[in-house]
Design a protein around this motif. Structure first.
Motif, short mmCIF file in Angstrom:
data_model
loop_
_atom_site.label_atom_id
_atom_site.label_comp_id
_atom_site.label_asym_id
_atom_site.label_seq_id
_atom_site.Cartn_x
_atom_site.Cartn_y
_atom_site.Cartn_z
N LEU A 51 -11.70 6.24 5.14
CA LEU A 51 -10.77 6.22 6.26
C LEU A 51 -11.22 7.15 7.39
O LEU A 51 -11.03 6.85 8.57
CB LEU A 51 -9.37 6.63 5.78
CG LEU A 51 -8.56 5.58 5.03
CD1 LEU A 51 -7.24 6.16 4.55
CD2 LEU A 51 -8.30 4.36 5.90
N CYS A 85 0.82 -1.22 0.00
CA CYS A 85 0.00 0.00 0.00
C CYS A 85 0.85 1.26 0.00
O CYS A 85 0.29 2.37 0.05
CB CYS A 85 -0.92 0.01 1.21
SG CYS A 85 -2.04 -1.40 1.32
N CYS A 141 -7.09 -0.47 3.31
CA CYS A 141 -6.07 0.23 2.51
C CYS A 141 -5.55 -0.64 1.37
O CYS A 141 -5.24 -0.14 0.28
CB CYS A 141 -4.93 0.68 3.40
SG CYS A 141 -5.37 1.99 4.56
N SER A 176 -8.32 -1.80 9.16
CA SER A 176 -7.97 -0.64 8.34
C SER A 176 -6.87 -0.98 7.34
O SER A 176 -6.84 -0.44 6.22
CB SER A 176 -7.53 0.51 9.23
OG SER A 176 -6.32 0.18 9.91
#
Length: 723
Positions: free
Chosen positions: A531, A244, A550, A546
């Motif tokens: 987010l 990411c 992502c 999370s």
């Protein structure tokens, strides 16, 4: 309370068996005895003899069987202290609430795991396989057969093709640039494998090489994390964090040695980290030093020195230099020096391209270090990890500093893997300042930092996690808004004024022609909103969830970047993005560009060598002039295309005579008979003028066939001075 215990000897026996009787008999573990004693003592009556308790317990056990009735369900009451309090909620003769009723309140401080957290836990079981799937989801458009390459990739591809033609695999070079050999061995191996197993996919050599190098690097990150002492969740978090990150995600479609060099270096660090912690000799130390040598031959001096210096500092930290004197450490160090020395000896003594080692020496280090260059690799690595560097802001530094002395002391004896990882990261930052390849050093440094950031991300408290979400959402939102603004002329000009940069007209039109930028910006804005929703009070899921979100966002952003942005960059000349066919075709076309520049020069310059002979070259001109109209040789030459050349013929009669075009001299037809006697070569030695007539004599036999070649006079005239 005494009557109750006397009437119910079984309950009394139960309490005593959980507390006092266990101390007498020693049947249970010490921890369970202490916990049960804390519960049973407040409700226990005056102490009774252990024999009475045993008699009561045996009587309660045999009474139901003697009466023939079913045994009472008294066994579920015999539970541990924690279960007893949790079931009944209070204990003691006063009926006060139990102490375990209050600890249930701090539970909401840790976010309840959500669906994404469950996915992360399941993915951590398979580890590298999950990383492979994410990478393929990002890079699959490169397998469609129309890959595009930047100038840095094009230089490597040309070097590989030229090395394949020359066969100098120990000293690959192309376009005057020397290359390290291991990456080209890697390409050669994949090419041979494709040729034998799947020849129809031979055109996918470079995309497959990029994906393979990136996959090896991800596996190396996971292995190093596990060897350093991280659990499977933290090791997977480090790999997903890299996929990411802007500095690492494009490597799956980038054909270069950066990913492979970082992978070999990380594997070398993993072997050395495992070997130095073992008391006896192992195979991992020789393997680690061998991989360090291969890493140096893949990317340069940075990759060779990093494992060696990290090992020396680690031994100094643990005061374990005696461990380095054992056979495996000595053998490994000798192997490393032997591999590098043998390669240098073969290249120096064997055939190599001219100036190969001299050019390669300039790629070892950057020296001298100036104020304008030393910080660039570190800044590049920081910008590449910018969304995830915000994890540092959410860490509970009070807890870290409070436990730091104990952790440092423990790392000298046990838990030494994390100390080795920190030492390697520090030396990577220091060596990147001197590294000639800024991009490769930054990628390797980012891989080491990703493991530590992944571990910190999973351990963030609730407040720190929300702070991280806010910073990450703001970074993504601003970057996305900049991409959207770059797609429109007015906003692009405003960005230039705001950031104090100017674009030329061609650059401005090139940026406005990239219609994929607003699309990427729109996706980024939606991702920033998602987010930001994790900050709200009722949000479900932890930091691992999370991370999964992502990863999904990174996969979605990779699709328009590969399918829309890269084809548009190919049409932009300023970007210099080319396909494989466009990269390989200029090599044979280069000599063709030099040929036209050399051909026009000799034709006009050759006639200047015979200015004095031009007056007597005129007799041969009528022989060519009547070729257009053979019936009237004296009258027709003037009207036909000769009038423009007639004044030119008068000029050679004067002095300069640079024009040797004999057809332009029809004004001297009287000398045409002189061409007849000149046909005999015996009179050629008499005068210089007759030699000129001798040269014009071959043009006379061409008169019988004038109609077949109407433009032959000009060609013949240009050939005669060349002779």
């Amino acid at each position: 309370m005494t009557q109750t215990s006397a009437q119910n000897p079984e309950d009394q026996a139960v309490c005593q068996s959980g507390g006092q009787q266990t101390n007498a008999e020693g049947a249970h573990a010490q921890s369970e005895a202490q916990a049960a004693k804390a519960v049973s003592q407040p409700a226990a009556p005056a102490p009774e003899p252990a024999g009475a308790a045993q008699a009561a317990a045996s009587a309660a056990a045999t009474a139901p069987q003697s009466e023939g009735a079913a045994p009472r369900a008294s066994r579920p009451v015999t539970i541990s202290a924690k279960g007893f309090r949790g079931m009944f909620g209070n204990s003691g003769k006063e009926g006060k609430p139990a102490a375990s009723a209050k600890p249930t309140e701090p539970a909401p401080q840790s976010a309840a795991p959500g669906f994404a957290d469950n996915i992360f836990d399941a993915a951590s079981v398979v580890g590298p396989l999950a990383l492979l799937l994410i990478m393929l989801a990002q890079a699959w458009p490169a397998l469609m057969g129309h890959s595009l390459y930047c100038p840095r990739e094009a230089a490597g591809i040309l070097a590989f093709t030229q090395t394949a033609q020359s066969g100098m695999w120990l000293a690959p070079a192309g376009d005057g640039l020397s290359q390290w050999p291991v990456f080209f061995w890697f390409l050669r191996g994949i090419e041979a494998l494709l040729t034998k197993t799947a020849p129809q996919f031979a055109h996918l050599l470079f995309p497959l090489a990029a994906m393979t190098g990136t996959l090896i690097c991800l596996v190396a990150v996971w292995v190093l994390g596990r060897v350093a002492g991280l659990d499977r969740r933290a090791a997977l978090a480090g790999g997903m964090l890299l996929l990411c990150a802007p500095i690492f995600a494009p490597l799956s479609t980038f054909t270069g040695p950066e990913a492979l060099a970082a992978a070999v270096t990380l594997l070398s660090l993993a072997c050395l980290c495992h070997g130095w912690q073992q008391p006896g000799t192992t195979i991992t130390l020789p393997l680690g030093f061998t991989l360090a040598a291969l890493a140096g031959l893949t990317g340069g001096l940075f990759y060779l020195l990093l494992p060696v210096l990290a090992s020396l500092a680690f031994l100094l930290w643990r005061c374990g230099f005696r461990r380095a004197q054992k056979a495996d450490g000595l053998v490994g160090f000798v192997l490393m020096l032997g591999m590098v020395g043998c390669w240098l000896a073969v290249v120096m003594l064997w055939h190599q391209p001219e100036g190969y080692l001299k050019n390669l020496g300039t790629q070892l280090v950057t020296w001298p270090i100036t104020k304008a260059t030393w910080w660039k690799p570190l800044a590049f690595a920081a910008l590449g990890l910018l969304p995830w560097l915000a994890v540092i802001c959410g860490v509970s530094w009070a807890r870290v500093l409070r436990t730091a002395p104990a952790d440092l002391a423990a790392s000298r004896k046990e838990k030494a893997g994390m100390a080795f990882l920190w030492i390697a990261l520090v030396f990577a930052c220091l060596l990147s300042i001197f590294a000639a390849d800024m991009v490769g050093a930054a990628v390797c440094t980012a891989c080491l930092a990703a493991l530590l950031l992944g571990k910190a991300l999973l351990r963030l408290p609730v407040a720190g996690a929300k702070l991280f979400y806010i910073i990450a959402a703001l970074c993504l939102l601003h970057a996305s808004m900049a991409l959207v603004a770059a797609g429109f002329g007015y906003t692009l000009d405003w960005l230039g004024k705001f950031f104090h940069f100017t674009l030329t007209e061609s650059q401005r039109s090139a940026v406005l022609g990239l219609k994929a930028l607003p699309v990427l910006g729109g996706i980024g804005i939606v991702a920033a909103i998602l987010l930001a929703r994790l900050v709200r009070r009722g949000a479900h899921g932890g930091t691992s969830g999370s991370l999964v979100m992502c990863a999904v966002i990174a996969v979605i952003l990779a699709q328009p970047a590969s399918l829309m942005l890269m084809p548009q960059l190919e049409k932009t000349p300023e970007a210099q993005i080319k396909s494989l066919s466009a990269i390989l075709t200029p090599a044979p076309a280069a000599p063709a560009v030099l040929a036209p520049a050399a051909t026009p020069a000799p034709a006009p310059e050759a006639p200047v060598a015979a200015p004095a002979e031009t007056p007597k070259l005129e007799p041969a001109a009528p022989a060519t002039a009547p070729e257009s109209v053979p019936a009237v040789p004296a009258e027709k030459p003037a009207p036909v295309q000769e009038p423009a050349a007639a004044p030119a013929a008068a000029q050679p009669a004067g002095a300069p005579a640079p024009q040797t075009t004999a057809p332009a001299a029809p004004a001297a037809p009287a000398e045409v008979p002189a061409a007849a006697p000149a046909t005999t070569p015996a009179d050629a030695a008499k005068e210089l003028a007759k030699e000129v007539v001798k040269e014009a004599a071959p043009a006379a036999p061409a008169e019988p066939t004038p109609a077949a070649q109407p433009e032959q006079p000009k060609g013949a005239a240009t050939q005669t001075p060349a002779n």
